[in-house]
Design a protein around this motif. Structure first.
Motif, short mmCIF file in Angstrom:
data_model
loop_
_atom_site.label_atom_id
_atom_site.label_comp_id
_atom_site.label_asym_id
_atom_site.label_seq_id
_atom_site.Cartn_x
_atom_site.Cartn_y
_atom_site.Cartn_z
N LEU A 191 1.67 -2.55 3.73
CA LEU A 191 0.23 -2.55 3.46
C LEU A 191 -0.07 -2.46 1.96
CD1 LEU A 191 -0.77 0.00 6.24
CD2 LEU A 191 -0.87 -2.48 6.38
N ASP A 192 -1.27 -2.92 1.60
CA ASP A 192 -1.73 -2.75 0.23
C ASP A 192 -1.93 -1.27 -0.09
OD1 ASP A 192 -1.90 -5.35 -0.69
OD2 ASP A 192 -3.80 -5.69 0.32
N VAL A 193 -1.90 -0.93 -1.39
CA VAL A 193 -2.00 0.49 -1.74
C VAL A 193 -3.26 1.16 -1.25
CG1 VAL A 193 -0.44 0.81 -3.66
CG2 VAL A 193 -2.67 -0.22 -4.07
N THR A 194 -4.40 0.47 -1.34
CA THR A 194 -5.62 1.14 -0.91
C THR A 194 -5.61 1.38 0.59
OG1 THR A 194 -6.65 -1.04 -0.96
CG2 THR A 194 -7.15 0.39 -2.78
N THR A 482 3.01 -8.56 -9.50
CA THR A 482 3.36 -7.45 -8.63
C THR A 482 2.11 -6.83 -8.03
OG1 THR A 482 4.56 -5.36 -8.48
CG2 THR A 482 3.34 -5.75 -10.51
N HIS A 483 2.31 -6.17 -6.88
CA HIS A 483 1.20 -5.40 -6.31
C HIS A 483 1.38 -3.94 -6.68
CE1 HIS A 483 4.48 -4.62 -3.55
NE2 HIS A 483 3.83 -3.53 -3.21
N ASP A 484 2.52 -3.62 -7.31
CA ASP A 484 2.90 -2.23 -7.51
C ASP A 484 2.60 -1.80 -8.95
OD1 ASP A 484 4.13 0.22 -7.72
OD2 ASP A 484 5.79 -0.34 -6.41
N LEU A 485 1.56 -1.00 -9.09
CA LEU A 485 1.16 -0.56 -10.42
C LEU A 485 2.26 0.22 -11.13
CD1 LEU A 485 -2.40 0.74 -9.63
CD2 LEU A 485 -1.83 -0.99 -11.32
N ARG A 486 3.05 0.96 -10.35
CA ARG A 486 4.07 1.79 -10.97
C ARG A 486 5.14 0.91 -11.61
NH1 ARG A 486 5.81 5.20 -6.05
NH2 ARG A 486 5.33 3.23 -5.07
N VAL A 487 5.49 -0.17 -10.92
CA VAL A 487 6.47 -1.10 -11.48
C VAL A 487 5.90 -1.74 -12.75
CG1 VAL A 487 7.68 -3.27 -11.09
CG2 VAL A 487 7.62 -1.55 -9.30
N ALA A 488 4.64 -2.13 -12.66
CA ALA A 488 4.00 -2.74 -13.83
C ALA A 488 4.01 -1.78 -15.01
CB ALA A 488 2.57 -3.15 -13.49
#
Lengths: 547, 313
Positions: A191-194, A482-488
């Protein structure tokens, strides 16, 4: 934490061993023991192949019968050893005493039945309620998992609902009989983060109402840091360490746990933007519309509009967004895998949109795909796959071979792997090969489309480091989707945040992630699991800011 | 669902129209003058001209087409070039035996193949599965006429349970009608049982590996319930497809069976018409077969929508 010292133990896994059938050299899960009390959330954390899912399937009695079996130990559910009960009793226990929520809400529901009917099935199997009573119960459960318009949802088929809604249905199905124990196997990974945040909150809420014991299987330490009371760390079938959340996250005892925790990317941006370098990519007023306008109807979808950004030489630019935000569409337009409807894509000073012959551009821009299992041709050796592009562009075979060997070493693989086939490698190794495949062409721009999303955290950390090393050694620019803010936050110099086909915010990673201006970016950051943990340094993030 | 049905049915109309036009064109474009064929080699040029005038062959092609379509619309397919009887009558006489044989065969095939396939899937890799699969190889490999003659030899000649050959209409009594259909239906159903059982097995096995099957088990569903409530309907789409294809193959394959069992059906009619170059009959039968195919396809499409809500568009 909702447990008290005298809370009852609901699940007690005692010295459980799971082996293949017929027996292999080594059992897949070896002598695992842990307890779960009512109202408590225990997270089983581990990388792929750690045996965490097998353990949860064993508790559910759902190990594939002809492949796996529990060969030792006891699994006590409220004092009853579920390894010794009859199949009929086990069926009674399922859903009524122990329920499960699965990873993939897209496939966990039967596509040809309405979701109402599928929840109703649990009541049909376990209760003697009349149809009217059952319907009332199902509707009230749909309401409890906060689905809108429950009468309509009741009659909907799974494909008519979103991923988050389907996961709510699965949760409703699991909890309608108020089981004592809920097993959740990576329930938010797809799922998406939100949406993930909402689902985690929902599970917590229902758990507190019913004092359900929860076993939460996950690879994501961000999720763990938010919900776990206690953590069980597993590695290759062994239990490495157990402890409370803070014990494991701040003071892990075992080396493996230390490595695992420190591999988790944090939301703290680490890179500065790069200026004073020539532009490699300049996207100007890009627009992409899918579908054709009919005479009367307009069935087109505007997947991207008004997209403007630049990537300098040696810069890593992240495009961040949830599914459907248009980030992959932009990437595909930049590579001209799909043709933009309007606008320009300027690569090294030349607009590639009007070009018919893309031969030169293809060499300058290379793509790394998300799934390393499917992006390499299984019938060709690594060497053949890597040399193909070079030979297509006129290099002779001996030289191509030499270049491929050098590139493989650049991604920390020995040149000798050239004669092997993709299936002989793990996911992380395959992604290295896929990166080598792109880098060997000596492109000016690499497009990495969710290139680390399918990887375990430790492998993910290695691949991220590899991408940065390659950037430093070759000066390549990277468009990192990416969908992953932490990776970004780990890797990007600048980021572009997209929502519903538009750019909502754009700038240096440190500005946007630390000080977001747009409401959507803030929502994304709030929803990202564990914004307040600095995993690499085993401490809360507040400490990092203070330093 | 209703709009899906209406859309599908309406989409069959232009297909049928195209089929009619193509059948018409094939006959006009085939070499030779129909008037010469009808009048025979000894006709004078005056006779030919009269014939052309009366058949309307000297009118523009489009007008001929419209007239022909109008005739078809009224059920008038002209007269046989050989016997002089109305084609409609000839075809209708032969339609019933073929329909009776095809229907009984496909019902038998599905009724046997479905449980066989499900059992094989359920017992995957065990001896029962191997037995069914081995049987299906045999059923698929032995030609229908061999099975037919062997069955006639055993059940009709040696045991005398059934009549050797022939066809009696339903009006002659159900026993007479049915007893003559048993052997040909069984003989004809062998390859279809083999084919359908295999498809059922493959698709059920595939569906049993899906996540929602695991979900059903996690709900406490019994193995039988998992199969009947979740697996079968999900496996239905490819199974319905292959049944549709089987019916189409069956109708074109009756030519052989009707010869072996001496049944006066459409297969025999086509054979006779082709040998005698009876163009009007051939034309009518082609049109009839095509129409049947279109309706099979339509039914299969509608069944898709019934079994899988995702296909209702």
């Amino acid at each position: 934490m909702t447990t008290t010292p005298d809370s009852q133990v609901v699940l007690s896994v005692e010295d459980v061993t799971v082996d293949t059938r017929p027996k292999g050299k080594k059992p897949i899960v070896r002598n695992i023991s842990f307890d779960v009390k009512e109202g408590e959330t225990v997270c089983i954390v581990g990388e792929s192949g750690s045996g965490k899912s097998v353990t949860s399937m064993a508790v559910m009695g759902l190990l594939p019968k002809d492949a796996l079996q529990v060969t030792g130990g006891r699994i006590m559910l409220d004092g009853e050893d579920i390894l010794k009960v009859t199949p009929a009793r086990m069926r009674e226990l399922r859903a009524a005493s122990v329920a499960m929520v699965f990873q993939e809400p897209m496939t966990a529901l039967n596509p040809v039945k309405t979701v109402g009917d599928q929840i109703d099935e649990v009541l049909r199997l376990h209760t003697k309620d009349s149809p009217a009573e059952r319907k009332k119960k199902v509707l009230s459960m749909l309401d409890r998992v906060h689905l809108p318009d429950i009468e309509r949802v009741y009659k909907s088929f799974p494909h008519e609902l979103s991923g988050g809604q389907r996961q709510r249905i699965v949760i409703a199905m699991a909890l309608i009989l108020r089981p004592r124990l809920l097993l959740a196997d990576e329930p938010t990974t797809a799922l998406d983060v939100t949406t993930q945040k909402q689902i985690l909150y929902l599970i917590k809420e229902l758990q507190e109402q019913e004092k359900t014991a929860v076993v939460f299987v996950t690879h994501d330490f961000g999720v763990v840091s938010e919900i776990a009371d206690r953590i069980v760390v597993m590695n290759r079938g062994d239990l490495v360490e157990t402890g409370t959340r803070d014990e494991i996250l701040t003071a892990p005892k075992k080396d493996y746990t230390r490595m695992l925790v420190s591999s988790v990317p944090s939301l703290i941006p680490r890179r500065e933007p790069i200026a004073a370098q020539p532009k490699v990519l300049d996207v100007i007023s890009l627009q992409k519309r899918y579908g054709k306008k009919g005479l009367l109807s307009d069935n087109t979808v505007l997947a991207a509009q008004d997209i403007n950004f630049t990537v300098h030489k040696g810069e890593i630019t992240g495009i961040i967004g949830e599914s459907g935000s248009g980030k992959s569409t932009v990437a595909r337009c930049v590579m001209r895998l799909t043709d933009p409807t309007e606008g320009s894509v300027v690569v090294n000073g030349r607009d590639i949109v009007p070009m018919n012959n893309l031969r030169d551009v293809r060499k300058q821009v290379q793509y790394i795909f998300q799934d390393p299992y499917r992006s390499l041709n299984p019938r060709r050796t690594i060497g053949q796959s890597l040399m193909e592009g070079l030979i297509n562009y006129g290099m002779d075979e001996a030289e191509a071979k030499k270049r491929v060997g050098e590139t493989l070493e650049l991604v920390n693989m020995p040149a000798s792997v050239m004669n092997r086939y993709p299936h002989q490698f793990s996911g992380g190794q395959r992604q290295r090969v896929a990166i080598a495949r792109a880098v060997v062409m000596e492109p000016d721009l690499l497009i990495a489309d969710e290139a680390v999303s399918a990887l375990d955290v430790t492998v993910q950390a290695q691949v991220l480091k590899l991408l940065e090393d390659i950037r430093d050694n070759t000066g390549v620019s990277i468009l990192f989707i990416t969908h992953d803010l932490r990776v970004a936050a780990q890797i990007c110099n600048t980021v572009v945040v997209m929502q519903k086909g538009k750019i909502v915010e754009h700038g240096a990673a440190r500005d946007i992630l630390a000080n977001p201006q747009h409401a959507y970016t803030r929502a994304l950051i709030d929803a990202a699991p564990a914004p307040d943990w600095d995993f690499q340094n085993f401490r809360p993030a507040a400490a990092a800011v203070a330093v | 669902m209703l709009s899906f049905v209406v859309k599908r049915v309406l989409s069959a109309v232009p297909v049928l129209f195209m089929v009619a036009v193509i059948v018409f064109m094939v006959l006009r474009l085939s070499p030779g003058d129909p008037a010469v064929m009808i009048a025979g080699p000894n006709a004078t040029s005056e006779q030919l001209a009269d014939l052309r005038e009366s058949m309307g062959l000297n009118r523009p092609l489009l007008e001929q087409l419209l007239i022909w379509l109008g005739d078809i619309g009224r059920g008038d397919f002209g007269t046989s070039l050989v016997s002089g009887k109305p084609v409609t009558e000839l075809v209708m006489d032969r339609l019933w035996p073929t329909l009776a044989l095809s229907t009984s065969t496909i019902i038998l095939a599905v009724a046997v193949a479905l449980p066989l396939g499900v059992i094989a899937a359920w017992q995957q890799g065990k001896w029962l599965d191997r037995l069914v699969m081995a049987g299906s190889v045999v059923g698929f490999s032995v030609p229908v006429f061999i099975i037919g003659y062997v069955m006639i030899l055993i059940f009709a000649r040696k045991l005398g349970w059934f009549p050797v050959q022939g066809y009696k209409p339903l009006s002659a009594g159900f026993g007479e009608f049915a007893s003559r259909l048993v052997l040909p239906s069984i003989a004809l159903s062998f390859p279809y049982i083999a084919l359908i059982a295999r498809i059922v097995r493959t698709n059920v096995i595939e569906v049993m590996g899906e996540d929602y099957i695991r979900t059903a088990r996690a709900k406490g569903q019994t193995e039988r319930g998992v199969m009947t409530e979740h697996a079968l309907r999900n496996a239905a789409v490819p199974i319905v497809t292959i049944i549709g294809v089987s019916i189409a193959m069956l109708i074109s394959g009756v030519v052989v069976t009707e010869s072996v069992f001496n049944i006066p059906g459409l297969g025999r009619l086509v054979l006779e018409a082709v040998l005698a170059r009876d163009y009007t009959v051939i034309q009518a039968v082609i049109l009839l077969f095509s129409t049947i195919y279109v309706f099979i396809n339509l039914s299969v499409d509608l069944l898709y929508g019934l079994f899988d809500p995702r296909i209702r568009y």
